[in-house]
Design an enzyme around this catalytic site. Structure first.
Site, PDB file in Angstrom:
ATOM      1  N   ASP A 190       0.836  -1.204   0.000  1.00 48.86           N
ATOM      2  CA  ASP A 190       0.000   0.000   0.000  1.00 48.86           C
ATOM      3  C   ASP A 190       0.875   1.262   0.000  1.00 48.86           C
ATOM      4  OD1 ASP A 190       0.860  -0.111   2.621  1.00 48.86           O
ATOM      5  OD2 ASP A 190      -1.143  -0.058   3.516  1.00 48.86           O
ATOM      6  N   SER A 191       2.194   1.075   0.029  1.00 51.98           N
ATOM      7  CA  SER A 191       3.106   2.202  -0.226  1.00 51.98           C
ATOM      8  C   SER A 191       2.809   2.817  -1.590  1.00 51.98           C
ATOM      9  CB  SER A 191       4.561   1.727  -0.176  1.00 51.98           C
ATOM     10  OG  SER A 191       4.754   0.622  -1.044  1.00 51.98           O
ATOM     11  N   ASP A 231      -0.840  -6.280  -0.290  1.00 53.63           N
ATOM     12  CA  ASP A 231      -1.204  -5.689   1.004  1.00 53.63           C
ATOM     13  C   ASP A 231      -2.713  -5.615   1.179  1.00 53.63           C
ATOM     14  OD1 ASP A 231       0.617  -4.933   2.953  1.00 53.63           O
ATOM     15  OD2 ASP A 231       1.240  -3.121   1.877  1.00 53.63           O
ATOM     16  N   LYS A 252      -0.715  -9.431   2.987  1.00 53.30           N
ATOM     17  CA  LYS A 252       0.038  -8.888   4.124  1.00 53.30           C
ATOM     18  C   LYS A 252      -0.848  -7.931   4.892  1.00 53.30           C
ATOM     19  CE  LYS A 252       3.498  -5.724   3.663  1.00 53.30           C
ATOM     20  NZ  LYS A 252       2.968  -4.591   4.447  1.00 53.30           N
ATOM     21  N   GLU A 312      -1.037  -5.428   8.657  1.00 50.65           N
ATOM     22  CA  GLU A 312      -0.288  -4.841   9.769  1.00 50.65           C
ATOM     23  C   GLU A 312      -0.973  -5.110  11.096  1.00 50.65           C
ATOM     24  OE1 GLU A 312       0.265  -0.645   9.037  1.00 50.65           O
ATOM     25  OE2 GLU A 312       1.047  -0.996   7.014  1.00 50.65           O
ATOM     26  N   GLU A 323       9.516  -3.709  10.307  1.00 49.75           N
ATOM     27  CA  GLU A 323       9.943  -2.420   9.738  1.00 49.75           C
ATOM     28  C   GLU A 323      10.482  -1.472  10.816  1.00 49.75           C
ATOM     29  OE1 GLU A 323       7.118  -0.643   7.088  1.00 49.75           O
ATOM     30  OE2 GLU A 323       8.263   1.223   6.906  1.00 49.75           O
TER      31      GLU A 323
HETATM   32  O1  KIV Z   1       3.525  -1.108   1.597  1.00 55.87           O
HETATM   33  C1  KIV Z   1       4.706  -1.448   1.534  1.00 55.87           C
HETATM   34  O2  KIV Z   1       5.421  -1.181   0.565  1.00 55.87           O
HETATM   35  C2  KIV Z   1       5.289  -2.167   2.648  1.00 55.87           C
HETATM   36  C3  KIV Z   1       6.777  -2.303   2.689  1.00 55.87           C
HETATM   37  C4  KIV Z   1       7.348  -1.068   3.233  1.00 55.87           C
HETATM   38  C5  KIV Z   1       7.195  -3.511   3.417  1.00 55.87           C
HETATM   39  O3  KIV Z   1       4.596  -2.590   3.519  1.00 55.87           O
END
Ligand code: KIV
Length: 273
Positions: free
Chosen positions: A54-55, A93, A122, A124, A191
């Site tokens: 989600d970056s 994500d 993924k 959090e 992280e």
């Molecule tokens: O969203 C993302 O790119 C991430 C990385 C920083 C691991 O979670």
């Protein structure tokens, strides 16, 4: 007579294969990726895992945080990245609020794994998130957990800061890592935590731990692709390194990153806490 021999296709990287890499002490290489052209480059460089993170909200959409990213955004990018990968494992994500309860988490995983081609999602957090992890894993959506600096918690944390510096925070983080593993997560992204703490977590866990700003004792490393190519506008995290600056081309930069991680040369002390 000259006979052209095709490069043997790489065996696809699978979720259990990552576990085997940890067992053999082979460093796992991972990069974020958001589009078809870069996905082809990432695959050609031999990167083990691609993450549609989600970056993308910050580096592709130009937002100030990841919070505005939707499941639709993740689905769009995951589908196009999946189309360019054949051996690199793909993780997508679950964005902010998309896993706020089991029903929403299932729907999001159905789209990203079922429809768009990710092998894993993924998410959090720990605590109540462990229940979501167990529920997804039980429904055959493998999960990568994410602890330490969690960008979706930016307002609670008060910014993008190193986590786990104090004794109590470090102990809580270690307990959270054990909890997400017990819930069924098969991979953990850690992280922005001190190297020593990341080393403790990596040693304590059976599942592979992928660091980003977490020192070189982790089982593998991940960076945001545009950070490691030096093209993210503005300030980039201290733990990231511009591999394009010293190599001069995208393929060479990606290969340099893969080699540096595999040989344990990245991250060095300059890119850790
Ligand atoms: O969203 C993302 O790119 C991430 C990385 C920083 C691991 O979670």
């Amino acid at each position: 007579m000259y006979v052209e021999t095709a490069t043997p296709a790489r065996k696809p990287v699978t979720v259990p294969a990552l576990q085997g890499m940890k067992a053999r002490g082979e460093k796992i290489t991972m990069l974020t990726c958001y589009d078809a052209s870069f996905a082809a480059q990432v695959e050609a460089a031999g990167v083990d895992v691609a993450l549609v993170g989600d970056s993308l909200g910050m580096v592709v959409q130009g937002r100030r945080s990841t919070l505005g990213v939707s499941v639709d955004d993740l689905a769009y990018h995951t589908r196009i990245v999946a189309g360019s990968l054949s051996s690199t494992l793909l993780i997508a994500d679950l964005p902010y609020m998309s896993f706020r309860d089991t029903a929403h988490a299932r729907d999001a995983a159905q789209r990203l794994v079922g429809e768009c081609g990710a092998a894993m999602v993924k998410l959090e957090g720990a605590g109540w998130v462990c229940e979501i992890i167990s529920d997804l894993v039980a429904r055959e959506a493998p999960v990568c957990a994410h602890l330490g600096l969690m960008p979706q918690a930016v307002h609670r944390l008060g910014g993008y800061r190193v986590q786990g510096r104090e004794h109590d925070d470090a102990e809580r983080l270690l307990a959270d890592a054990l909890a997400v593993q017990a819930a069924g997560a098969q991979l953990l992204v850690l992280e922005a935590v001190p190297t020593e703490l990341a080393a403790r977590v990596t040693a304590a866990l059976e599942i592979p731990v992928i660091g980003i700003g977490a020192g070189n004792a982790c089982d593998g490393q991940v960076l945001v692709l545009y950070d490691m190519l030096g093209i993210t506008p503005g300030r980039r995290p201290r733990f990231s390194k511009d591999f394009l600056a010293t190599t001069g081309s995208v393929p060479a930069a990606l290969r340099a990153y893969v080699d540096a991680v595999r040989q344990g040369r990245f991250p060095d002390a300059e890119h850790a806490y």
